[in-house]
Design a protein around this motif. Sequence first.
Motif, PDB file in Angstrom:
ATOM      1  N   ALA A   1     -16.459  -9.423 -13.779  1.00  0.00           N
ATOM      2  CA  ALA A   1     -17.037 -10.463 -12.907  1.00  0.00           C
ATOM      3  C   ALA A   1     -16.271 -10.614 -11.751  1.00  0.00           C
ATOM      4  O   ALA A   1     -16.959 -10.455 -10.512  1.00  0.00           O
ATOM      5  N   TRP A   2     -15.073 -10.532 -11.710  1.00  0.00           N
ATOM      6  CA  TRP A   2     -14.047 -10.888 -10.560  1.00  0.00           C
ATOM      7  C   TRP A   2     -14.085  -9.632  -9.670  1.00  0.00           C
ATOM      8  O   TRP A   2     -14.687  -9.632  -8.230  1.00  0.00           O
ATOM      9  N   ALA A   3     -14.204  -8.278 -10.343  1.00  0.00           N
ATOM     10  CA  ALA A   3     -14.406  -6.964  -9.417  1.00  0.00           C
ATOM     11  C   ALA A   3     -15.786  -6.995  -8.770  1.00  0.00           C
ATOM     12  O   ALA A   3     -15.976  -6.547  -7.701  1.00  0.00           O
ATOM     13  N   ASP A   4     -16.786  -7.544  -9.607  1.00  0.00           N
ATOM     14  CA  ASP A   4     -18.171  -7.290  -9.079  1.00  0.00           C
ATOM     15  C   ASP A   4     -18.099  -8.389  -7.790  1.00  0.00           C
ATOM     16  O   ASP A   4     -18.838  -8.043  -6.697  1.00  0.00           O
ATOM     17  N   ASN A   5     -17.426  -9.329  -7.893  1.00  0.00           N
ATOM     18  CA  ASN A   5     -17.701 -10.563  -6.795  1.00  0.00           C
ATOM     19  C   ASN A   5     -16.680  -9.836  -5.524  1.00  0.00           C
ATOM     20  O   ASN A   5     -17.360 -10.174  -4.422  1.00  0.00           O
ATOM     21  N   VAL A   6     -15.948  -9.092  -5.673  1.00  0.00           N
ATOM     22  CA  VAL A   6     -15.005  -8.656  -4.659  1.00  0.00           C
ATOM     23  C   VAL A   6     -15.553  -7.222  -4.063  1.00  0.00           C
ATOM     24  O   VAL A   6     -14.946  -6.719  -3.058  1.00  0.00           O
ATOM     25  N   SER A   7     -16.404  -6.377  -4.962  1.00  0.00           N
ATOM     26  CA  SER A   7     -16.830  -5.296  -4.550  1.00  0.00           C
ATOM     27  C   SER A   7     -17.309  -5.095  -3.164  1.00  0.00           C
ATOM     28  O   SER A   7     -18.342  -5.947  -2.807  1.00  0.00           O
ATOM     29  N   GLY A   8     -17.080  -4.308  -2.393  1.00  0.00           N
ATOM     30  CA  GLY A   8     -17.555  -3.788  -1.187  1.00  0.00           C
ATOM     31  C   GLY A   8     -17.101  -4.522  -0.200  1.00  0.00           C
ATOM     32  O   GLY A   8     -17.829  -4.390   1.125  1.00  0.00           O
ATOM     33  N   ILE A   9     -16.341  -5.537  -0.247  1.00  0.00           N
ATOM     34  CA  ILE A   9     -15.780  -6.360   0.878  1.00  0.00           C
ATOM     35  C   ILE A   9     -14.701  -5.817   1.966  1.00  0.00           C
ATOM     36  O   ILE A   9     -14.346  -6.160   2.630  1.00  0.00           O
ATOM     37  N   LEU A  10     -14.231  -4.503   1.224  1.00  0.00           N
ATOM     38  CA  LEU A  10     -13.118  -3.729   2.139  1.00  0.00           C
ATOM     39  C   LEU A  10     -13.726  -2.609   2.767  1.00  0.00           C
ATOM     40  O   LEU A  10     -14.235  -1.692   2.144  1.00  0.00           O
ATOM     41  N   ASP A  11     -14.038  -2.853   4.109  1.00  0.00           N
ATOM     42  CA  ASP A  11     -14.585  -1.605   5.023  1.00  0.00           C
ATOM     43  C   ASP A  11     -13.491  -0.924   5.530  1.00  0.00           C
ATOM     44  O   ASP A  11     -12.767  -1.254   6.582  1.00  0.00           O
ATOM     45  N   LEU A  12     -13.366   0.319   5.083  1.00  0.00           N
ATOM     46  CA  LEU A  12     -12.368   1.470   5.352  1.00  0.00           C
ATOM     47  C   LEU A  12     -12.746   2.158   6.542  1.00  0.00           C
ATOM     48  O   LEU A  12     -11.966   2.986   7.409  1.00  0.00           O
ATOM     49  N   GLY A  13     -13.821   1.758   7.398  1.00  0.00           N
ATOM     50  CA  GLY A  13     -14.299   2.442   8.239  1.00  0.00           C
ATOM     51  C   GLY A  13     -14.426   4.168   8.383  1.00  0.00           C
ATOM     52  O   GLY A  13     -14.063   4.733   9.142  1.00  0.00           O
ATOM     53  N   GLY A  14     -14.626   4.373   7.027  1.00  0.00           N
ATOM     54  CA  GLY A  14     -14.802   6.065   6.933  1.00  0.00           C
ATOM     55  C   GLY A  14     -13.660   6.599   6.510  1.00  0.00           C
ATOM     56  O   GLY A  14     -13.669   7.913   6.114  1.00  0.00           O
ATOM     57  N   MET A  15     -12.422   6.022   6.500  1.00  0.00           N
ATOM     58  CA  MET A  15     -11.244   6.660   6.027  1.00  0.00           C
ATOM     59  C   MET A  15     -11.312   6.747   4.538  1.00  0.00           C
ATOM     60  O   MET A  15     -11.939   5.992   3.635  1.00  0.00           O
ATOM     61  N   THR A  16     -10.821   7.828   4.127  1.00  0.00           N
ATOM     62  CA  THR A  16     -10.557   8.245   2.760  1.00  0.00           C
ATOM     63  C   THR A  16      -9.436   7.403   2.220  1.00  0.00           C
ATOM     64  O   THR A  16      -8.771   6.694   3.007  1.00  0.00           O
ATOM     65  N   ALA A  17      -9.469   7.210   0.846  1.00  0.00           N
ATOM     66  CA  ALA A  17      -8.380   6.467   0.151  1.00  0.00           C
ATOM     67  C   ALA A  17      -7.062   6.949   0.618  1.00  0.00           C
ATOM     68  O   ALA A  17      -6.101   6.053   0.841  1.00  0.00           O
TER      69      ALA A  17
ATOM     70  N   GLU B   1      -6.076   8.392   3.257  1.00  0.00           N
ATOM     71  CA  GLU B   1      -5.979   8.075   4.817  1.00  0.00           C
ATOM     72  C   GLU B   1      -5.587   6.543   4.589  1.00  0.00           C
ATOM     73  O   GLU B   1      -4.729   6.276   5.533  1.00  0.00           O
ATOM     74  N   TYR B   2      -6.367   5.880   4.142  1.00  0.00           N
ATOM     75  CA  TYR B   2      -6.012   4.348   4.162  1.00  0.00           C
ATOM     76  C   TYR B   2      -4.767   4.080   3.518  1.00  0.00           C
ATOM     77  O   TYR B   2      -3.993   3.179   4.099  1.00  0.00           O
ATOM     78  N   PHE B   3      -4.111   4.427   2.525  1.00  0.00           N
ATOM     79  CA  PHE B   3      -2.990   4.449   1.915  1.00  0.00           C
ATOM     80  C   PHE B   3      -1.853   4.715   2.845  1.00  0.00           C
ATOM     81  O   PHE B   3      -0.757   3.950   3.294  1.00  0.00           O
ATOM     82  N   GLU B   4      -1.918   5.933   3.673  1.00  0.00           N
ATOM     83  CA  GLU B   4      -1.019   6.462   4.682  1.00  0.00           C
ATOM     84  C   GLU B   4      -1.084   5.381   5.870  1.00  0.00           C
ATOM     85  O   GLU B   4      -0.018   5.179   6.471  1.00  0.00           O
ATOM     86  N   TRP B   5      -2.322   4.770   6.416  1.00  0.00           N
ATOM     87  CA  TRP B   5      -2.382   3.891   7.348  1.00  0.00           C
ATOM     88  C   TRP B   5      -1.598   2.599   6.935  1.00  0.00           C
ATOM     89  O   TRP B   5      -0.897   1.909   7.669  1.00  0.00           O
ATOM     90  N   ILE B   6      -1.804   2.254   5.685  1.00  0.00           N
ATOM     91  CA  ILE B   6      -0.985   0.973   5.402  1.00  0.00           C
ATOM     92  C   ILE B   6       0.608   1.205   5.241  1.00  0.00           C
ATOM     93  O   ILE B   6       1.024   0.311   5.658  1.00  0.00           O
ATOM     94  N   ARG B   7       0.922   2.435   4.496  1.00  0.00           N
ATOM     95  CA  ARG B   7       2.389   2.239   4.103  1.00  0.00           C
ATOM     96  C   ARG B   7       2.765   3.064   5.213  1.00  0.00           C
ATOM     97  O   ARG B   7       4.159   3.126   5.244  1.00  0.00           O
ATOM     98  N   GLY B   8       2.292   3.877   6.124  1.00  0.00           N
ATOM     99  CA  GLY B   8       3.039   4.823   7.142  1.00  0.00           C
ATOM    100  C   GLY B   8       2.997   6.217   6.145  1.00  0.00           C
ATOM    101  O   GLY B   8       2.864   6.310   5.146  1.00  0.00           O
ATOM    102  N   PRO B   9       3.516   7.241   6.973  1.00  0.00           N
ATOM    103  CA  PRO B   9       3.586   8.458   6.508  1.00  0.00           C
ATOM    104  C   PRO B   9       4.755   8.409   5.333  1.00  0.00           C
ATOM    105  O   PRO B   9       6.069   7.951   5.564  1.00  0.00           O
TER     106      PRO B   9
END
Length: 89
Positions: free
Chosen positions: A56-72, A74-82
């Motif tokens: 229920a929690w996962a359903d409630n928060v699903s779709g609220i993160l817009d990655l702007g077209g980045m793949t997962a 790419e997103y992790f590299e953006w968050i963590r750095g290279p």
Amino acid sequence: MRVTEKGQVTIPKEIRDRLGIGPGSEVDFVPDRQGVRIVVADGEAVEDRRAASIRAWADNVSGILDLGGMTADEYFEWIRGPRDDLCPR
């Protein structure tokens, strides 16, 4: 918990509240590999309720993160750095 001479145990209030167990509720004790599970009269095990709560929690928060077209990746590299433990691309 201590078992009385009549074979009774008291279910702690926190657990009764969490499972909705009140006076007259039916419960069952089901043995499993780790010990025993308390099963409420509707047949839903404690683990099933927990899993349903997480779903229920996962359903409630699903779709609220817009990655702007980045793949997962790419997103992790953006968050963590290279990553410095891999060869440069």
